[in-house]
Design a protein around this motif. Structure first.
Motif, PDB file in Angstrom:
ATOM      1  N   ASN A  49     -14.965 -46.755  11.716  1.00  0.00           N
ATOM      2  CA  ASN A  49     -13.839 -45.853  11.968  1.00  0.00           C
ATOM      3  C   ASN A  49     -13.267 -45.284  10.681  1.00  0.00           C
ATOM      4  OD1 ASN A  49     -13.084 -45.568  14.881  1.00  0.00           O
ATOM      5  ND2 ASN A  49     -13.549 -47.738  14.725  1.00  0.00           N
ATOM      6  N   VAL A  50     -13.223 -46.141   9.648  1.00  0.00           N
ATOM      7  CA  VAL A  50     -12.765 -45.633   8.350  1.00  0.00           C
ATOM      8  C   VAL A  50     -13.693 -44.517   7.885  1.00  0.00           C
ATOM      9  CG1 VAL A  50     -12.510 -46.226   5.916  1.00  0.00           C
ATOM     10  CG2 VAL A  50     -11.626 -47.755   7.669  1.00  0.00           C
ATOM     11  N   LEU A  51     -14.994 -44.716   8.127  1.00  0.00           N
ATOM     12  CA  LEU A  51     -15.981 -43.715   7.724  1.00  0.00           C
ATOM     13  C   LEU A  51     -15.751 -42.403   8.465  1.00  0.00           C
ATOM     14  CD1 LEU A  51     -18.418 -43.745   5.832  1.00  0.00           C
ATOM     15  CD2 LEU A  51     -19.845 -44.130   7.813  1.00  0.00           C
ATOM     16  N   LEU A  52     -15.461 -42.492   9.766  1.00  0.00           N
ATOM     17  CA  LEU A  52     -15.258 -41.272  10.548  1.00  0.00           C
ATOM     18  C   LEU A  52     -14.012 -40.533  10.088  1.00  0.00           C
ATOM     19  CD1 LEU A  52     -16.310 -42.440  14.096  1.00  0.00           C
ATOM     20  CD2 LEU A  52     -17.377 -40.702  12.698  1.00  0.00           C
ATOM     21  N   VAL A  53     -12.935 -41.275   9.828  1.00  0.00           N
ATOM     22  CA  VAL A  53     -11.716 -40.633   9.338  1.00  0.00           C
ATOM     23  C   VAL A  53     -11.981 -40.048   7.949  1.00  0.00           C
ATOM     24  CG1 VAL A  53      -9.337 -41.022   8.639  1.00  0.00           C
ATOM     25  CG2 VAL A  53     -10.218 -42.114  10.695  1.00  0.00           C
ATOM     26  N   GLY A  54     -12.735 -40.820   7.137  1.00  0.00           N
ATOM     27  CA  GLY A  54     -13.089 -40.329   5.807  1.00  0.00           C
ATOM     28  C   GLY A  54     -13.861 -39.029   5.895  1.00  0.00           C
ATOM     29  N   MET A  55     -14.767 -38.957   6.876  1.00  0.00           N
ATOM     30  CA  MET A  55     -15.545 -37.739   7.063  1.00  0.00           C
ATOM     31  C   MET A  55     -14.628 -36.571   7.402  1.00  0.00           C
ATOM     32  SD  MET A  55     -16.537 -35.897   9.903  1.00  0.00           S
ATOM     33  CE  MET A  55     -17.157 -34.256   9.610  1.00  0.00           C
ATOM     34  N   ALA A  56     -13.668 -36.815   8.327  1.00  0.00           N
ATOM     35  CA  ALA A  56     -12.753 -35.741   8.721  1.00  0.00           C
ATOM     36  C   ALA A  56     -11.996 -35.220   7.503  1.00  0.00           C
ATOM     37  CB  ALA A  56     -11.782 -36.258   9.770  1.00  0.00           C
ATOM     38  N   TYR A  57     -11.543 -36.142   6.650  1.00  0.00           N
ATOM     39  CA  TYR A  57     -10.779 -35.686   5.489  1.00  0.00           C
ATOM     40  C   TYR A  57     -11.656 -35.197   4.363  1.00  0.00           C
ATOM     41  CZ  TYR A  57      -6.555 -36.063   7.773  1.00  0.00           C
ATOM     42  OH  TYR A  57      -5.564 -35.781   8.666  1.00  0.00           O
ATOM     43  N   MET A  58     -12.972 -35.526   4.448  1.00  0.00           N
ATOM     44  CA  MET A  58     -13.908 -34.922   3.500  1.00  0.00           C
ATOM     45  C   MET A  58     -13.964 -33.405   3.719  1.00  0.00           C
ATOM     46  SD  MET A  58     -16.103 -35.196   1.104  1.00  0.00           S
ATOM     47  CE  MET A  58     -17.016 -33.809   0.432  1.00  0.00           C
ATOM     48  N   THR A  59     -13.935 -32.975   4.986  1.00  0.00           N
ATOM     49  CA  THR A  59     -13.953 -31.532   5.239  1.00  0.00           C
ATOM     50  C   THR A  59     -12.692 -30.887   4.667  1.00  0.00           C
ATOM     51  OG1 THR A  59     -12.873 -31.712   7.379  1.00  0.00           O
ATOM     52  CG2 THR A  59     -15.257 -31.811   7.368  1.00  0.00           C
ATOM     53  N   TRP A  60     -11.552 -31.562   4.843  1.00  0.00           N
ATOM     54  CA  TRP A  60     -10.297 -31.036   4.284  1.00  0.00           C
ATOM     55  C   TRP A  60     -10.388 -30.957   2.764  1.00  0.00           C
ATOM     56  CZ3 TRP A  60      -6.829 -33.432   0.940  1.00  0.00           C
ATOM     57  CH2 TRP A  60      -5.613 -32.758   0.751  1.00  0.00           C
ATOM     58  N   PHE A  61     -10.892 -32.043   2.158  1.00  0.00           N
ATOM     59  CA  PHE A  61     -11.043 -32.122   0.702  1.00  0.00           C
ATOM     60  C   PHE A  61     -11.937 -30.988   0.213  1.00  0.00           C
ATOM     61  CE2 PHE A  61     -13.562 -33.986  -2.872  1.00  0.00           C
ATOM     62  CZ  PHE A  61     -12.526 -34.170  -3.760  1.00  0.00           C
ATOM     63  N   GLU A  62     -13.057 -30.775   0.918  1.00  0.00           N
ATOM     64  CA  GLU A  62     -13.989 -29.739   0.491  1.00  0.00           C
ATOM     65  C   GLU A  62     -13.347 -28.354   0.568  1.00  0.00           C
ATOM     66  OE1 GLU A  62     -17.691 -29.480   2.636  1.00  0.00           O
ATOM     67  OE2 GLU A  62     -18.574 -28.451   0.915  1.00  0.00           O
ATOM     68  N   ARG A  63     -12.636 -28.106   1.683  1.00  0.00           N
ATOM     69  CA  ARG A  63     -12.024 -26.779   1.829  1.00  0.00           C
ATOM     70  C   ARG A  63     -10.953 -26.540   0.777  1.00  0.00           C
ATOM     71  NH1 ARG A  63     -11.379 -25.796   8.239  1.00  0.00           N
ATOM     72  NH2 ARG A  63     -10.516 -23.838   7.499  1.00  0.00           N
ATOM     73  N   LYS A  64     -10.170 -27.564   0.509  1.00  0.00           N
ATOM     74  CA  LYS A  64      -9.133 -27.432  -0.513  1.00  0.00           C
ATOM     75  C   LYS A  64      -9.752 -27.189  -1.884  1.00  0.00           C
ATOM     76  CE  LYS A  64      -4.896 -27.735   0.984  1.00  0.00           C
ATOM     77  NZ  LYS A  64      -3.993 -26.581   0.791  1.00  0.00           N
ATOM     78  N   MET A  65     -10.819 -27.959  -2.179  1.00  0.00           N
ATOM     79  CA  MET A  65     -11.454 -27.865  -3.496  1.00  0.00           C
ATOM     80  C   MET A  65     -12.118 -26.502  -3.678  1.00  0.00           C
ATOM     81  SD  MET A  65     -11.139 -30.119  -5.637  1.00  0.00           S
ATOM     82  CE  MET A  65      -9.885 -31.342  -5.527  1.00  0.00           C
ATOM     83  N   ILE A  66     -12.880 -26.082  -2.660  1.00  0.00           N
ATOM     84  CA  ILE A  66     -13.547 -24.776  -2.743  1.00  0.00           C
ATOM     85  C   ILE A  66     -12.492 -23.692  -2.930  1.00  0.00           C
ATOM     86  CG2 ILE A  66     -14.861 -23.098  -1.393  1.00  0.00           C
ATOM     87  CD1 ILE A  66     -16.785 -25.060  -2.049  1.00  0.00           C
ATOM     88  N   ALA A  67     -11.373 -23.836  -2.213  1.00  0.00           N
ATOM     89  CA  ALA A  67     -10.298 -22.861  -2.338  1.00  0.00           C
ATOM     90  C   ALA A  67      -9.790 -22.830  -3.776  1.00  0.00           C
ATOM     91  CB  ALA A  67      -9.171 -23.205  -1.374  1.00  0.00           C
TER      92      ALA A  67
END
Lengths: 341, 237
Positions: free
Chosen positions: A17-35
């Motif tokens: 479950n930690v991995l799944l939540v981590g994955m969800a916030y990985m997308t957020w992290f990526e979008r923020k970083m790319i931005a």
């Protein structure tokens, strides 16, 4: 080691479950970083700093219509995304998150499955993950998808070899295929003259580390090696025909395998949970997390910086440059090991 | 019933069912998928016997590499052009069935007549434990007692690789290496510039021909040859 099986399931459940939540916030992290790389703001509307964006994305994907092409091979079309998703998540089972801890009188081993061939297990699982892409591409009955699947097959088979060979140097130095042993070997500190440095394998195996990182990016189909899903030429390649939650399984699989490979790289080359104060379970976990986020940032950084490779360049690099370098690394490492023993 | 017996029978049952699926299914890609399933269950049996290394190698080599290439080929083939596997050819089917029965009998006789039942070999649990595990024990045996066989296999595989490269080469190797450095792109005027390719003109100096002149350009060296007549695809012939 001998803990009741239900305890093992609880640990596995928590980590998954930690991995799944981590994955969800990985997308957020990526979008923020790319931005940030492109001088934009990224998601800002959903929650503070866009932190609820992954939830909104998930809800949106679940609400979409599930399209199935008429010519599709339906059973294969249905289970192909699941292969990608499951193989991505299983790899985390052998990652050591620390030694043992005691909670309420029960000793808990922080590696879900402490296999003596743990490192090979990760390689095997990641090599099976390509079936999700190939079969999904074939079952879609779409030319673009098929081309994406073929590229993926050739790419993963080639880079898997580099991935495996780059690790042999590490195995020679550690003398074990068990990830726990590899971490223990790295947490030993070396004394060279007046200095005391840690025995992280990134220091003794720099070439292997570079090769591993290149192969890992190719293995997870990420930019600049994201040819199977090149949107400019293949209309997103293997998942063109996938929509709604079937698409989201591919999406989840890609991000989870990025996280697992980053955990794996931190464990093999950066000492895993090793760091100042890592005897404490919490601090060790924090170190592992920091190193993993470093690798994930590296992934995003690459995507924001490099253009996509051309297909023949991709294969040429693997077989004509990386493979000889990996073999050279093995020979040199083995010779040094033989000379110093 | 103990858990490991239940797990074993589950693995064995799925394995046999998958093996049947390989033979029975009419779609070759489905056959390959069943074969993947079969290999996975065999790997599971290996794990139950304590041979984790063998299990993982089975998955990496057979499932992860060889079958991916098999699928690669199957996906490129038009299923309508495949020979019929499940009908016709009565002689072949009879011969195949006979050979299968003979093989099965051979294996059965070999198993029933073996004399080593109940005898311990050199690889006892204690011997394996003393060198540090299955992987280490396997490595030691492979690189000492069976080194010659190991090297011969390596040589055979190398010959295979060289053979594959030779088959994939264009017919006149030296010319090609000497003259061409870039790939052919039919969408780009320079890509079909036969004059530059043939004469070995440096990339920077190659004249860019007009589209109508592309195929009329003089060819002094190797010419571009299309593998198939374009009309084959449009049906204009």
């Amino acid at each position: 080691m001998d803990e009741p099986i239900w305890l093992k399931f609880i640990v596995a459940f928590i980590i998954m479950n930690v991995l799944l939540v981590g994955m969800a916030y990985m997308t957020w992290f990526e979008r923020k970083m790319i931005a940030a790389f492109q001088d934009r703001l990224g998601p800002t509307r959903t929650g503070p700093a866009g932190l609820l964006q992954p939830l909104a994305d998930g809800a949106k994907l679940l609400g979409k219509e599930d399209l199935i092409p008429r010519a599709a091979d339906k059973p294969v079309f249905f289970f192909a995304p699941l292969i990608t998703f499951m193989t991505a998540i299983v790899g985390v089972a052998v990652i050591p998150f620390g030694e043992q801890i005691t909670v309420f009188g029960e000793t808990i081993n922080l590696t879900i499955a402490d296999l003596n061939i743990g490192a090979l297990f990760v390689l095997a699982i990641s090599s099976v993950g390509v079936y999700g892409i190939i079969l999904g591409a074939w079952a879609s009955a779409n030319r673009y998808s098929l081309l994406g699947g073929l590229r993926s097959a050739a790419q993963v088979v080639s880079y898997e070899i580099i991935l495996g060979l780059s690790l042999i140097g590490v195995f020679i130095l550690a003398g074990s295929l068990n990830l726990g042993d590899i971490v223990r070997e790295q947490s030993r500190s070396l004394e060279i003259g007046p200095f005391e440095i840690s025995n992280w394998f990134i220091l003794s195996q720099p070439l292997a580390f570079v090769l591993f990182m290149i192969a890992a990016v190719a293995e997870t189909n990420r930019a600049p090696f994201d040819l199977p899903e090149a949107e400019t030429e293949l209309v997103s390649g293997f998942h063109t025909e996938y929509s709604a939650f079937r698409f989201s399984f591919y999406f989840l699989g890609e991000y989870i395998s990025m996280i697992v490979i980053s955990l794996f790289a931190s464990t093999l080359f950066l000492g895993g949970t090793d760091g100042p104060g890592s005897d404490n379970f919490g601090l060790g976990l924090l170190w592992l997390l920091l190193k993993t986020v470093l690798f994930l940032f590296f992934y995003v950084w690459l995507r924001a910086t490099l253009p996509r490779f051309r297909y023949d360049q991709l294969m040429g690099i693997a077989w004509k440059v990386l493979l000889p370098l990996a073999l050279l690394n093995i020979i040199v490492t083995a010779a040094v090991r033989l000379a110093t023993n | 019933m103990p858990w490991d017996v239940i797990v074993f029978y589950l693995l064995a049952a799925v394995c046999i069912a998958a093996a049947l699926g390989v033979v029975v299914s009419s779609n070759p890609v489905h056959s390959a998928i069943f074969l993947v399933l079969c290999f996975f269950n065999v790997a599971g049996v290996f794990v139950m016997m304590g041979a984790e290394f063998l299990a993982v190698i089975q998955v990496i080599v057979y499932t992860g590499a060889i079958l991916v290439l098999v699928l690669f080929v199957l996906m490129l083939v038009n299923p309508d052009e495949l020979p019929e596997f499940h009908q016709g050819r009565p002689i072949q089917r009879a011969v195949a069935g006979l050979l299968g029965i003979i093989l099965m009998l051979e294996i059965a006789i070999a198993i029933l007549n073996r004399e080593v039942i109940g005898q311990q070999g050199a690889a006892t649990a204690a011997a394996i434990e003393s060198v540090g595990g299955n992987t280490q024990a396997l490595g030691r045996v492979l690189y000492s007692d069976y080194l010659f066989a190991f090297e011969v296999i390596s040589l055979v595989l190398t010959v295979g690789v060289i053979g594959a490269i030779v088959l994939a080469l264009p017919e006149r190797l030296g010319e090609r290496i000497g003259t061409r450095r870039d790939t052919i792109s039919l969408g780009h005027p320079r890509g079909t510039d036969a004059a530059a390719i043939g004469a070995g003109v440096a990339r920077e100096q190659a004249p860019i021909l007009e589209t109508r002149d592309r195929f009329a350009a003089p060819t002094t060296g190797r010419r571009l040859v299309m593998t198939k007549d374009p009309d084959e695809y449009t049906g204009a012939k």
